[in-house]
Structure formats: structure tokens, C-alpha cells
Design a protein around this motif. Structure first.
Motif, PDB file in Angstrom:
ATOM      1  N   MET A   1       0.847  -1.152   0.000  1.00 13.35           N
ATOM      2  CA  MET A   1       0.000   0.000   0.000  1.00 13.35           C
ATOM      3  C   MET A   1       0.905   1.232   0.000  1.00 13.35           C
ATOM      4  O   MET A   1       1.893   1.273   0.716  1.00 13.35           O
ATOM      5  N   LEU A   2       0.535   2.227  -0.766  1.00 12.85           N
ATOM      6  CA  LEU A   2       1.264   3.484  -0.824  1.00 12.85           C
ATOM      7  C   LEU A   2       0.449   4.550  -0.097  1.00 12.85           C
ATOM      8  O   LEU A   2      -0.722   4.753  -0.400  1.00 12.85           O
ATOM      9  N   ILE A   3       1.077   5.207   0.866  1.00 10.23           N
ATOM     10  CA  ILE A   3       0.441   6.311   1.585  1.00 10.23           C
ATOM     11  C   ILE A   3       1.150   7.582   1.164  1.00 10.23           C
ATOM     12  O   ILE A   3       2.373   7.703   1.305  1.00 10.23           O
ATOM     13  N   VAL A   4       0.401   8.517   0.617  1.00  9.10           N
ATOM     14  CA  VAL A   4       0.970   9.782   0.160  1.00  9.10           C
ATOM     15  C   VAL A   4       0.785  10.816   1.255  1.00  9.10           C
ATOM     16  O   VAL A   4      -0.329  11.077   1.704  1.00  9.10           O
ATOM     17  N   VAL A   9      -1.018  11.599  10.871  1.00  7.39           N
ATOM     18  CA  VAL A   9      -2.079  10.638  10.530  1.00  7.39           C
ATOM     19  C   VAL A   9      -1.554   9.594   9.549  1.00  7.39           C
ATOM     20  O   VAL A   9      -1.838   8.400   9.690  1.00  7.39           O
ATOM     21  N   ALA A  10      -0.766  10.021   8.575  1.00  2.54           N
ATOM     22  CA  ALA A  10      -0.202   9.077   7.607  1.00  2.54           C
ATOM     23  C   ALA A  10       0.735   8.080   8.291  1.00  2.54           C
ATOM     24  O   ALA A  10       0.707   6.887   7.981  1.00  2.54           O
ATOM     25  N   LEU A  11       1.552   8.558   9.218  1.00  5.73           N
ATOM     26  CA  LEU A  11       2.471   7.663   9.920  1.00  5.73           C
ATOM     27  C   LEU A  11       1.725   6.708  10.841  1.00  5.73           C
ATOM     28  O   LEU A  11       2.106   5.539  10.982  1.00  5.73           O
ATOM     29  N   TYR A  12       0.649   7.185  11.470  1.00 13.03           N
ATOM     30  CA  TYR A  12      -0.202   6.294  12.272  1.00 13.03           C
ATOM     31  C   TYR A  12      -0.788   5.204  11.369  1.00 13.03           C
ATOM     32  O   TYR A  12      -0.738   4.017  11.685  1.00 13.03           O
ATOM     33  N   LEU A  13      -1.343   5.624  10.234  1.00  9.22           N
ATOM     34  CA  LEU A  13      -1.944   4.675   9.297  1.00  9.22           C
ATOM     35  C   LEU A  13      -0.910   3.676   8.786  1.00  9.22           C
ATOM     36  O   LEU A  13      -1.183   2.475   8.721  1.00  9.22           O
ATOM     37  N   ALA A  14       0.281   4.153   8.458  1.00  5.75           N
ATOM     38  CA  ALA A  14       1.337   3.249   7.977  1.00  5.75           C
ATOM     39  C   ALA A  14       1.664   2.196   9.026  1.00  5.75           C
ATOM     40  O   ALA A  14       1.857   1.016   8.695  1.00  5.75           O
ATOM     41  N   THR A  15       1.720   2.606  10.280  1.00  5.96           N
ATOM     42  CA  THR A  15       2.004   1.659  11.357  1.00  5.96           C
ATOM     43  C   THR A  15       0.914   0.609  11.455  1.00  5.96           C
ATOM     44  O   THR A  15       1.191  -0.596  11.532  1.00  5.96           O
ATOM     45  N   ARG A  16      -0.333   1.050  11.436  1.00  6.51           N
ATOM     46  CA  ARG A  16      -1.450   0.098  11.564  1.00  6.51           C
ATOM     47  C   ARG A  16      -1.512  -0.859  10.367  1.00  6.51           C
ATOM     48  O   ARG A  16      -1.797  -2.047  10.526  1.00  6.51           O
ATOM     49  N   VAL A  17      -1.255  -0.344   9.170  1.00  4.44           N
ATOM     50  CA  VAL A  17      -1.267  -1.192   7.970  1.00  4.44           C
ATOM     51  C   VAL A  17      -0.150  -2.230   8.054  1.00  4.44           C
ATOM     52  O   VAL A  17      -0.362  -3.414   7.768  1.00  4.44           O
ATOM     53  N   ALA A  18       1.039  -1.796   8.476  1.00  3.72           N
ATOM     54  CA  ALA A  18       2.164  -2.731   8.616  1.00  3.72           C
ATOM     55  C   ALA A  18       1.870  -3.780   9.685  1.00  3.72           C
ATOM     56  O   ALA A  18       2.198  -4.961   9.511  1.00  3.72           O
ATOM     57  N   GLU A  19       1.245  -3.370  10.773  1.00  7.10           N
ATOM     58  CA  GLU A  19       0.886  -4.326  11.826  1.00  7.10           C
ATOM     59  C   GLU A  19      -0.131  -5.354  11.335  1.00  7.10           C
ATOM     60  O   GLU A  19      -0.178  -6.465  11.846  1.00  7.10           O
ATOM     61  N   ALA A  20      -0.915  -4.977  10.339  1.00  2.00           N
ATOM     62  CA  ALA A  20      -1.894  -5.903   9.764  1.00  2.00           C
ATOM     63  C   ALA A  20      -1.243  -6.870   8.777  1.00  2.00           C
ATOM     64  O   ALA A  20      -1.913  -7.737   8.221  1.00  2.00           O
ATOM     65  N   LEU A  22       0.526  -6.011   5.936  1.00  2.00           N
ATOM     66  CA  LEU A  22       0.659  -5.538   4.562  1.00  2.00           C
ATOM     67  C   LEU A  22       1.955  -4.756   4.392  1.00  2.00           C
ATOM     68  O   LEU A  22       2.459  -4.147   5.334  1.00  2.00           O
ATOM     69  N   THR A  23       2.467  -4.768   3.187  1.00  2.00           N
ATOM     70  CA  THR A  23       3.641  -3.961   2.869  1.00  2.00           C
ATOM     71  C   THR A  23       3.170  -2.539   2.624  1.00  2.00           C
ATOM     72  O   THR A  23       2.193  -2.312   1.907  1.00  2.00           O
ATOM     73  N   VAL A  24       3.870  -1.589   3.229  1.00  2.00           N
ATOM     74  CA  VAL A  24       3.445  -0.190   3.123  1.00  2.00           C
ATOM     75  C   VAL A  24       4.654   0.689   2.848  1.00  2.00           C
ATOM     76  O   VAL A  24       5.754   0.426   3.325  1.00  2.00           O
ATOM     77  N   ALA A 112       6.588   3.448  13.047  1.00  2.00           N
ATOM     78  CA  ALA A 112       6.158   2.905  11.749  1.00  2.00           C
ATOM     79  C   ALA A 112       7.242   2.017  11.166  1.00  2.00           C
ATOM     80  O   ALA A 112       6.956   0.932  10.639  1.00  2.00           O
ATOM     81  N   THR A 113       8.492   2.424  11.290  1.00  2.00           N
ATOM     82  CA  THR A 113       9.616   1.629  10.774  1.00  2.00           C
ATOM     83  C   THR A 113       9.711   0.296  11.528  1.00  2.00           C
ATOM     84  O   THR A 113       9.912  -0.760  10.912  1.00  2.00           O
ATOM     85  N   ALA A 114       9.540   0.352  12.830  1.00  2.00           N
ATOM     86  CA  ALA A 114       9.603  -0.875  13.636  1.00  2.00           C
ATOM     87  C   ALA A 114       8.482  -1.846  13.271  1.00  2.00           C
ATOM     88  O   ALA A 114       8.648  -3.063  13.349  1.00  2.00           O
ATOM     89  N   ALA A 115       7.326  -1.299  12.847  1.00  2.00           N
ATOM     90  CA  ALA A 115       6.192  -2.151  12.480  1.00  2.00           C
ATOM     91  C   ALA A 115       6.401  -2.824  11.138  1.00  2.00           C
ATOM     92  O   ALA A 115       5.731  -3.805  10.822  1.00  2.00           O
ATOM     93  N   GLY A 116       7.316  -2.294  10.348  1.00  2.00           N
ATOM     94  CA  GLY A 116       7.611  -2.925   9.066  1.00  2.00           C
ATOM     95  C   GLY A 116       7.363  -2.014   7.931  1.00  2.00           C
ATOM     96  O   GLY A 116       7.208  -2.283   6.835  1.00  2.00           O
TER      97      GLY A 116
END
Length: 116
Positions: A1-4, A9-20, A22-24, A112-116
Motif C-alpha cells: 500500500m502506498l500512503i501519500v 495521521v499518515a504515519l499512524y496509518l502506515a504503522t497500523r497497515v504494517a501491523e496488519a 501488509l507492505t506499506v 512505523a519503521t519498527a512495524a515494518g
């Protein structure tokens, strides 16, 4: 997933997506905010925002990096209204916080980096 965009909010979302699982990737034309001229400008975070950061185990670190605000005092036409304690609003997050933009960005990026 690409977050622009690379704001909080974007970094929060990136963390949650990675925890799920998915590659972000986060794409932000400005890069890390900790290197921007306004990196020392404070961000005011309401207790509910700190509650969201607590989901990432970041609330304590954000408050430690900033200044805890236990209550709000408002004046109208020079007359002080009764102070409101944030603990009465949200007991799980009893303070608001002012934190430098760069510090908030650094903490969110690291998470976010730690989450992947």
C-alpha cells in the motif's frame, strides 16, 4: 500500500497497515519533519489524540518529549472561566500535551519503521 503524505495521521496509518501484515510505503515530498525549519513548533495534542497514540504504545514517549498540560484555563474579556481538568474528560489520558513537530514526527516514524 502506498500512503501519500508523511504527517502524523499518515504515519499512524502506515504503522497500523504494517501491523496488519501488509507492505506499506510512505511517500512525502518534504521528507522527515524533524529536519524542517518549523520542527521546533509545538503540536497541541488533546487527550483523545494521546489515546490513539497509546494504541501504538507512544503516548508516554510523546508526553515525555513534550510538556504535559493537566488542565485548560480560558479567559473571556479578561475574566477567567473555571479551569477544566483533562483528567475529568478522559481518565485513561489525564493530560493534553504540547510537543515539538520534529519530536512527534521522529517518534511516529520510528514506530512505523519498527512495524515494518
Amino acid at each position: 500500500m502506498l500512503i501519500v503524505g508523511g504527517g502524523p495521521v499518515a504515519l499512524y496509518l502506515a504503522t497500523r497497515v504494517a501491523e496488519a501484515g501488509l507492505t506499506v510505503a510512505v511517500l512525502d515530498r518534504r521528507g522527515p519533519r524533524e529536519s524542517e525549519p518549523d520542527a521546533t513548533e509545538p503540536q497541541a495534542l488533546h487527550p483523545s489524540a494521546l489515546g490513539i497514540l497509546a494504541q501504538l504504545s507512544l503516548a508516554e514517549a510523546v508526553v515525555a518529549a513534550g510538556v504535559a498540560i493537566p488542565r485548560l484555563q480560558v479567559s473571556v474579556d479578561g475574566e477567567a472561566l473555571p479551569a477544566v481538568s483533562f483528567a475529568r474528560i478522559d481518565r485513561s489520558q489525564p493530560v493534553a500535551c504540547a510537543v515539538a513537530t520534529g519530536d512527534l514526527d521522529r517518534l511516529l516514524r520510528a514506530r512505523a519503521t519498527a512495524a515494518g
